[in-house]
Design an enzyme around this catalytic site. Structure first.
Site, mmCIF file in Angstrom:
data_model
loop_
_atom_site.group_PDB
_atom_site.id
_atom_site.type_symbol
_atom_site.label_atom_id
_atom_site.label_comp_id
_atom_site.label_asym_id
_atom_site.label_seq_id
_atom_site.Cartn_x
_atom_site.Cartn_y
_atom_site.Cartn_z
ATOM 1 N N HIS A 1 0.838 -1.193 0.000
ATOM 2 C CA HIS A 1 0.000 0.000 0.000
ATOM 3 C C HIS A 1 0.877 1.250 0.000
ATOM 4 C CE1 HIS A 1 -3.836 -2.153 1.671
ATOM 5 N NE2 HIS A 1 -3.377 -2.688 0.546
ATOM 6 N N GLU B 1 1.370 3.693 2.153
ATOM 7 C CA GLU B 1 2.159 3.950 3.349
ATOM 8 C C GLU B 1 3.385 3.030 3.410
ATOM 9 O OE1 GLU B 1 -2.250 4.153 4.634
ATOM 10 O OE2 GLU B 1 -1.036 3.252 3.030
ATOM 11 N N ARG C 1 -5.433 -2.710 -25.190
ATOM 12 C CA ARG C 1 -4.106 -2.725 -25.819
ATOM 13 C C ARG C 1 -3.466 -1.339 -25.882
ATOM 14 N NH1 ARG C 1 -8.113 -3.621 -29.363
ATOM 15 N NH2 ARG C 1 -8.291 -2.343 -31.248
#
Length: 363
Positions: free
Chosen positions: A54, A56, A218
């Site tokens: 994450h 943090e 794509r």
């Protein structure tokens, strides 16, 4: 509370970082983190990829574990998580590293967090202030907020049209021999970035058979979404239709639970397609809720055709509408749906085309 110029500055930066995960974090939210001490940035991070660290974690990993952070402030765009999922709790990490102050843009709408991360920080003795640029943070993660607070998926409706309001350029000599696409390459990239922000794409049977779409991303990062085909369930699969093996996940024919032809549906199943019968009328709130329950689809992009777009607009169960308009006129063709009566929330240039975006309030 009143936010200082420094608070707004660094939270703005955290939101910019968060947006870098737009195509790669779903179904997780986009989150950014900036660690500041004495007006100097010590570290920055954002949630880069679903299932990985994450914001943090990625920010604090840049700092020496022995560094004293009691005078530092961590600016985080979403309440630090307090539970163990694919990664350990970020609230515990901030506590362990001794961060003195944490500024949070918004509380997490996820019931598994919902204030618990903030409580964990405050109980540890850290100062935790909530609400800095909250509106901007909610806008950034509107599909995630909807996913956590509603039984229906986030629904985006998109179509392309000519300057004189037609959707299908196949029958118009105005496009010449260069192809039947109405809009240009920049609009194609816009469409692919939209696809990358949804886990499911929905088209009608006519679009599936006539356009034979690949529905890939794509031109944008991120995985391609699952394809759904809305049908009455009475059309047998023609030889020209691609087999389900052309997609990473088998496309699904969604049809009413009465009136469908089992013999016709079997021709699709034999080619690897899946089928799903739903009772409520298509595009109603109940239909969307059942669709999400059955297929675990959290964000759906409706790409065509005209009748499905008109149906979606008429039931008002959509969250965003993107209309890509070419400067070209076709003179004739398939009429596009009428715009909503309310003015568009945003308008942008997309190459030579024009993009208008309507937004409905998050419910």
């Amino acid at each position: 509370m009143t936010w200082s110029n420094q608070d707004v500055l660094w939270m703005t930066r955290a939101l910019e970082l968060a947006a870098r995960g737009r195509f790669t974090t779903w179904p997780n939210p986009m989150v950014g983190c900036v660690v500041v001490q004495h007006k100097l940035v010590l570290a920055e991070g954002w949630h880069r990829l679903y299932g990985e660290g994450h914001a943090e974690v990625n920010a604090l990993a840049q700092l020496d574990p022995a560094l004293d952070l009691s005078q530092a402030t961590a600016y985080v765009t979403l309440e630090p998580c307090s539970h163990t999922g694919k990664t350990p709790p970020c609230a515990d990490l901030l506590v362990t590293r001794g961060v003195g102050r944490v500024v949070v843009a918004m509380t997490d709408p996820n019931p598994m967090v919902a204030g618990r991360g903030i409580d964990r920080l405050q109980q540890s003795g850290a100062t935790c202030d909530v609400g800095c640029l909250e509106h901007e943070a909610r806008q950034l993660n509107a599909p995630f907020v909807h996913r956590m607070t509603s039984k229906t998926p986030w629904v985006t409706l998109k179509w392309a049209q000519s300057a004189d309001g037609f959707m299908d350029g196949r029958t118009s000599p105005a496009l010449g021999s260069g192809g039947w696409a109405i809009t240009g390459s920049a609009s194609a990239r816009w469409t692919h970035t939209l696809r990358a922000q949804h886990d499911t794409l929905l088209v009608g049977m006519r679009t599936w058979l006539v356009d034979n779409p690949s529905l890939t991303t794509r031109y944008a990062p991120g995985p391609s979404a699952r394809a759904l085909i809305l049908t009455q369930g009475r059309t047998a699969r023609p030889e020209s239709a691609k087999p389900a093996s052309d997609w990473e996940v088998a496309p699904v024919l969604v049809h009413p639970d009465s009136g469908a032809s089992e013999r016709g549906l079997d021709t699709w199943r034999q080619s690897g397609y899946e089928t799903l019968a739903l009772h409520p009328p298509p595009m109603t709130h109940e239909w969307w809720a059942d669709l999400r329950k059955e297929l675990d689809c959290a964000a759906v992009l409706i790409e065509g055709g005209a009748q499905i777009a008109k149906l979606a607009l008429s039931t008002s169960n959509w969250n965003e509408l993107h209309v890509l308009q070419s400067p070209k006129s076709l003179g004739k063709g398939l009429a596009a749906p009428k715009f909503p009566e309310s003015p568009s929330a945003r308008r942008k240039r997309c190459g030579k085309d024009d993009v208008q975006i309507w937004e409905r309030p998050v419910r």
